[in-house]
Design an enzyme around this catalytic site. Structure first.
Site, PDB file in Angstrom:
ATOM      1  N   ARG A 175       0.719  -0.983  -0.021  1.00  0.00           N
ATOM      2  CA  ARG A 175       0.211   0.166   0.043  1.00  0.00           C
ATOM      3  C   ARG A 175       0.690   1.319  -0.299  1.00  0.00           C
ATOM      4  NH1 ARG A 175      -3.515  -3.231   3.609  1.00  0.00           N
ATOM      5  NH2 ARG A 175      -1.529  -3.485   4.432  1.00  0.00           N
ATOM      6  N   CYS A 271      10.940   4.098   6.257  1.00  0.00           N
ATOM      7  CA  CYS A 271       9.578   4.669   6.277  1.00  0.00           C
ATOM      8  C   CYS A 271       8.898   3.418   7.316  1.00  0.00           C
ATOM      9  CB  CYS A 271       8.442   5.572   5.854  1.00  0.00           C
ATOM     10  SG  CYS A 271       9.241   7.383   5.620  1.00  0.00           S
ATOM     11  N   SER A 272       9.843   2.155   7.011  1.00  0.00           N
ATOM     12  CA  SER A 272       8.518   1.141   7.475  1.00  0.00           C
ATOM     13  C   SER A 272       9.225   0.900   8.913  1.00  0.00           C
ATOM     14  CB  SER A 272       9.885   0.134   6.172  1.00  0.00           C
ATOM     15  OG  SER A 272      10.711  -0.264   7.080  1.00  0.00           O
ATOM     16  N   ARG A 273      10.471   0.132   9.475  1.00  0.00           N
ATOM     17  CA  ARG A 273      10.083  -0.001  10.558  1.00  0.00           C
ATOM     18  C   ARG A 273      11.689  -0.072  11.255  1.00  0.00           C
ATOM     19  NH1 ARG A 273       6.126   1.174  11.819  1.00  0.00           N
ATOM     20  NH2 ARG A 273       4.529  -0.317  13.170  1.00  0.00           N
ATOM     21  N   ASP A 297      12.816   7.651   9.507  1.00  0.00           N
ATOM     22  CA  ASP A 297      11.174   8.407  10.567  1.00  0.00           C
ATOM     23  C   ASP A 297      11.107   6.691  11.611  1.00  0.00           C
ATOM     24  OD1 ASP A 297       8.921   9.086  10.718  1.00  0.00           O
ATOM     25  OD2 ASP A 297       8.412   7.188  10.401  1.00  0.00           O
ATOM     26  N   GLU A 302      14.547   1.770  18.614  1.00  0.00           N
ATOM     27  CA  GLU A 302      13.963   2.953  19.484  1.00  0.00           C
ATOM     28  C   GLU A 302      13.140   3.352  20.909  1.00  0.00           C
ATOM     29  OE1 GLU A 302      10.425   4.392  16.665  1.00  0.00           O
ATOM     30  OE2 GLU A 302      11.305   3.865  14.724  1.00  0.00           O
ATOM     31  N   HIS A 320       9.377   9.134  14.238  1.00  0.00           N
ATOM     32  CA  HIS A 320       8.769   8.650  13.768  1.00  0.00           C
ATOM     33  C   HIS A 320       7.029   8.772  13.687  1.00  0.00           C
ATOM     34  CE1 HIS A 320       7.293   3.977  14.514  1.00  0.00           C
ATOM     35  NE2 HIS A 320       6.531   4.100  13.444  1.00  0.00           N
ATOM     36  N   ILE A 321       7.470   9.943  12.979  1.00  0.00           N
ATOM     37  CA  ILE A 321       6.398  10.770  12.249  1.00  0.00           C
ATOM     38  C   ILE A 321       5.056  10.937  11.609  1.00  0.00           C
ATOM     39  CG2 ILE A 321       6.481  12.625  14.275  1.00  0.00           C
ATOM     40  CD1 ILE A 321       7.763  14.056  11.684  1.00  0.00           C
ATOM     41  N   ALA A 322       6.161   9.778  10.556  1.00  0.00           N
ATOM     42  CA  ALA A 322       5.174   9.662   9.503  1.00  0.00           C
ATOM     43  C   ALA A 322       4.203   9.238   9.034  1.00  0.00           C
ATOM     44  CB  ALA A 322       5.721   8.072   8.274  1.00  0.00           C
ATOM     45  N   SER A 323       3.205   8.940  10.063  1.00  0.00           N
ATOM     46  CA  SER A 323       1.299   8.779   9.824  1.00  0.00           C
ATOM     47  C   SER A 323       0.880  10.172  10.642  1.00  0.00           C
ATOM     48  CB  SER A 323       1.024   7.944  10.201  1.00  0.00           C
ATOM     49  OG  SER A 323       1.407   7.479  11.801  1.00  0.00           O
TER      50      SER A 323
HETATM   51  N1  LIG Z   1       7.052   5.205   9.727  1.00  0.00           N
HETATM   52  C1  LIG Z   1       5.859   5.007  10.465  1.00  0.00           C
HETATM   53  O1  LIG Z   1       4.814   5.934  10.857  1.00  0.00           O
HETATM   54  C2  LIG Z   1       4.622   4.013   9.972  1.00  0.00           C
HETATM   55  C3  LIG Z   1       3.522   4.210   8.753  1.00  0.00           C
HETATM   56  C4  LIG Z   1       2.858   3.137   8.241  1.00  0.00           C
HETATM   57  C5  LIG Z   1       3.372   1.791   8.705  1.00  0.00           C
HETATM   58  N2  LIG Z   1       5.133   1.440   8.806  1.00  0.00           N
HETATM   59  C6  LIG Z   1       5.544   0.427   8.808  1.00  0.00           C
HETATM   60  O2  LIG Z   1       5.096  -0.532   6.581  1.00  0.00           O
HETATM   61  C7  LIG Z   1       5.156  -1.061   6.721  1.00  0.00           C
HETATM   62  C8  LIG Z   1       3.960  -1.601   5.135  1.00  0.00           C
HETATM   63  O3  LIG Z   1       2.723  -1.345   5.803  1.00  0.00           O
HETATM   64  P1  LIG Z   1       2.023  -1.713   4.028  1.00  0.00           P
HETATM   65  O4  LIG Z   1       0.169  -0.768   4.834  1.00  0.00           O
HETATM   66  O5  LIG Z   1       2.824  -0.571   2.754  1.00  0.00           O
HETATM   67  O6  LIG Z   1       1.498  -2.905   3.889  1.00  0.00           O
HETATM   68  P2  LIG Z   1       1.880  -3.646   3.062  1.00  0.00           P
HETATM   69  O7  LIG Z   1       1.408  -4.846   3.577  1.00  0.00           O
HETATM   70  O8  LIG Z   1      -0.032  -3.401   1.919  1.00  0.00           O
HETATM   71  O9  LIG Z   1       3.080  -3.695   2.214  1.00  0.00           O
HETATM   72  C9  LIG Z   1       4.706  -4.741   2.586  1.00  0.00           C
HETATM   73  C10 LIG Z   1       4.580  -5.210   1.386  1.00  0.00           C
HETATM   74  O10 LIG Z   1       5.559  -5.396   1.603  1.00  0.00           O
HETATM   75  C11 LIG Z   1       5.851  -6.758   1.406  1.00  0.00           C
HETATM   76  N3  LIG Z   1       6.945  -7.706   1.140  1.00  0.00           N
HETATM   77  C12 LIG Z   1       7.193  -8.395   3.034  1.00  0.00           C
HETATM   78  N4  LIG Z   1       8.689  -8.936   2.850  1.00  0.00           N
HETATM   79  C13 LIG Z   1       9.333  -8.243   1.893  1.00  0.00           C
HETATM   80  C14 LIG Z   1      10.661  -9.188   1.586  1.00  0.00           C
HETATM   81  N5  LIG Z   1      11.332  -9.811   2.091  1.00  0.00           N
HETATM   82  N6  LIG Z   1      11.065  -8.037   0.377  1.00  0.00           N
HETATM   83  C15 LIG Z   1      10.421  -6.706  -0.348  1.00  0.00           C
HETATM   84  N7  LIG Z   1       9.136  -6.959  -0.129  1.00  0.00           N
HETATM   85  C16 LIG Z   1       8.645  -7.736   0.705  1.00  0.00           C
HETATM   86  C17 LIG Z   1       4.355  -7.123   1.224  1.00  0.00           C
HETATM   87  O11 LIG Z   1       5.079  -8.166  -0.449  1.00  0.00           O
HETATM   88  C18 LIG Z   1       3.695  -6.133   0.761  1.00  0.00           C
HETATM   89  O12 LIG Z   1       3.616  -5.617  -0.753  1.00  0.00           O
HETATM   90  C19 LIG Z   1       4.191  -1.177   8.024  1.00  0.00           C
HETATM   91  O13 LIG Z   1       4.088  -2.871   8.733  1.00  0.00           O
HETATM   92  C20 LIG Z   1       4.671  -0.659   9.288  1.00  0.00           C
HETATM   93  O14 LIG Z   1       5.775  -1.559   9.765  1.00  0.00           O
HETATM   94  C21 LIG Z   1       5.352   2.600   9.544  1.00  0.00           C
HETATM   95  O1  LIG Z   2       2.649   0.933  11.287  1.00  0.00           O
HETATM   96  C1  LIG Z   2       1.774   2.117  12.088  1.00  0.00           C
HETATM   97  O2  LIG Z   2       1.126   2.507  11.488  1.00  0.00           O
HETATM   98  C2  LIG Z   2       3.288   3.331  12.211  1.00  0.00           C
HETATM   99  O3  LIG Z   2       4.977   2.622  12.673  1.00  0.00           O
HETATM  100  C3  LIG Z   2       2.349   4.067  12.623  1.00  0.00           C
HETATM  101  O4  LIG Z   2       1.648   4.872  11.795  1.00  0.00           O
END
Ligand SMILES: NC(=O)c1ccc[n+]([C@@H]2O[C@H](COP(=O)([O-])OP(=O)(O)OC[C@H]3O[C@@H](n4cnc5c(N)ncnc54)[C@H](O)[C@@H]3O)[C@@H](O)[C@H]2O)c1
Ligand SMILES: O=C(O)[C@H](O)CO
Length: 386
Positions: A175, A271-273, A297, A302, A320-323
């Site tokens: 997404r 901006c993932s983890r 982010d 953390e 960690h303010i992405a959302s």
């Molecule tokens: N920084 C923030 O504030 C913040 C905000 C929202 C989400 N996030 C992080 O972002 C992540 C993703 O969110 P999303 O809604 O897009 O999830 P999502 O499930 O739609 O997308 C994750 C994608 O990663 C892919 N993936 C899984 N393992 C993989 C690998 N080994 N190599 C390559 N791709 C791989 C999956 O197939 C999927 O398409 C969340 O799990 C969360 O940890 C962080």
């Molecule tokens: O996974 C999440 O949703 C973020 O890290 C906080 O929005």
């Protein structure tokens, strides 16, 4: 015996006891719970990260459901405590749930909710902001101005990278990764290379159509490529943004070796983890390669940063303010509350957790369903026909 923690109570005579481990933005989530006969208890402790003991103390002897945060360790101990208190519902106020031991939740029959969709664009926008800030050295330049160092225009002052025509690499094109890719392709006319376990046909179609549009306007078209390995992205992209889930397969996905594969002047955004990057290796790489830049982010430990990171001029770092947009955070609170409420009321699970808009429309009551329960299948929960 755990120390009591301070709380604020709404609707004290409500039949179902729902706890939120933090005050959350907006009031809609509170009203939705109260309207359905919930007593809502919000933890008002000053400390940011609650311990397992604090949360056990909040749960007490009777608790129907908990809304928790990504900073908390939801494992065997907490799910056992929730189950002893009669609770069968938990929701993270986050889409990521790497802080939750879903197997432990399954063992106690507790549903685990998360909040997808509502934060997609907001998070992608921050990733785009970090990409731009790193490419154009905005934070360094801001510090320079504030320090009173600007004494006139110079040809070499804060020269950065032009994005147009360069290649953006996305690792994890789900997404958020797809939304970010579209922003960078459409906004800056970048070519796309992505790596994901699954093909993103919609994203590919979008880039193809946009490329055709540009071409028909006499402009240089844009192209996409699905990489067969992550290394291909690292070798070819000028800006690389990380958007996978955090699990065993993505822990330290970016390490000393993968950093060495990237271009010397590449930009890396996360901006993932935090643990998706080996942060010690990153600090060393930033030291050795002053033209390599990062926008972060999230951090490996953390709220801490690895030694040396804070001193690096080629790093843009935010907490960690992405959302963190008002609409998104209020929506996350609503989805988390509705996950817990839905399970308490015995509602089915919403059929498509990527399509959560009906829960966010404030002018109509939300559907009688749980927006997103990650262990619905494991618990055999019914799916809504709405
Ligand atoms: N920084 C923030 O504030 C913040 C905000 C929202 C989400 N996030 C992080 O972002 C992540 C993703 O969110 P999303 O809604 O897009 O999830 P999502 O499930 O739609 O997308 C994750 C994608 O990663 C892919 N993936 C899984 N393992 C993989 C690998 N080994 N190599 C390559 N791709 C791989 C999956 O197939 C999927 O398409 C969340 O799990 C969360 O940890 C962080
Ligand atoms: O996974 C999440 O949703 C973020 O890290 C906080 O929005």
């Amino acid at each position: 015996m755990a120390k009591p923690v301070s709380i604020e109570v709404w609707n004290p005579n409500g039949k179902y006891r729902v706890i939120s481990t933090k005050p959350m933005p907006g009031t809609r989530w509170i009203n939705l719970l109260i309207e359905q006969d919930c007593r809502v208890e919000i933890c008002t402790e000053k400390k940011t990260i609650l311990s397992v003991e604090d949360i056990i103390s909040l749960i007490g002897n009777k608790c129907d459901g908990v809304i928790g945060q990504l900073t908390e360790d939801w494992g065997e101990t907490l799910f056992a405590a929730l189950s002893r208190a009669g609770g069968k519902a938990f929701s993270n106020m986050a889409v990521g749930y790497n802080n939750v031991d879903v197997n432990a939740a399954n063992k106690y029959g507790v549903a685990v909710g998360n909040t997808p969709g509502v934060l997609t664009e907001t998070t992608a926008e921050l990733a785009a902001s970090l990409s731009l800030a790193a490419a154009r050295r905005i934070v360094e330049a801001d510090e320079f101005m504030r320090a009173g160092l600007y004494d006139g225009w110079l040809p070499h002052l804060f020269v950065g990278n032009l994005l147009k025509g360069q290649t953006v690499g996305v690792i994890g094109a789900g997404r958020i990764g797809s939304a970010y890719a579209r922003m960078m392709v459409e906004g800056f006319k970048m070519n796309l290379i992505y790596y994901d376990l699954y093909q993103s046909t919609r994203l590919e179609k979008f880039v193809t159509a946009y490329g055709e549009f540009l071409k028909s306007n006499g402009e240089q078209p844009v192209y996409w490529k699905r990489a067969s390995s992550m290394d291909e992205v690292l070798r070819e992209a000028d800006v690389i943004s990380l958007h996978p889930v955090l699990d065993k397969t993505t822990y330290h996905l970016i390490n000393k070796e993968s950093l060495a594969t990237m271009k010397k002047e590449a930009i890396l955004v996360n901006c993932s983890r935090g643990p998706v990057i080996d942060e010690v290796a990153l600090v060393e790489h930033l030291k050795q390669n002053p033209m390599f830049r990062v926008g972060l982010d999230v951090f490996e430990d953390e709220p801490f940063m690895k030694p040396g990171l804070a001193e690096m001029k080629n790093a843009v770092i935010v907490p960690h303010i992405a959302s963190a947009s008002k609409w998104t955070r209020e929506g996350m609170a609503t989805l988390a509350a509705l996950n817990v409420l839905g399970k308490i009321k015995g509602y089915p699970i919403w059929g498509d957790s990527n399509r959560v808009e009906p829960f966010l429309n404030e002018s109509v009551p939300p559907p009688a369903a749980c927006p997103s329960i990650v262990n619905a299948k494991a618990l055999g929960l019914p799916v809504s026909k709405l």
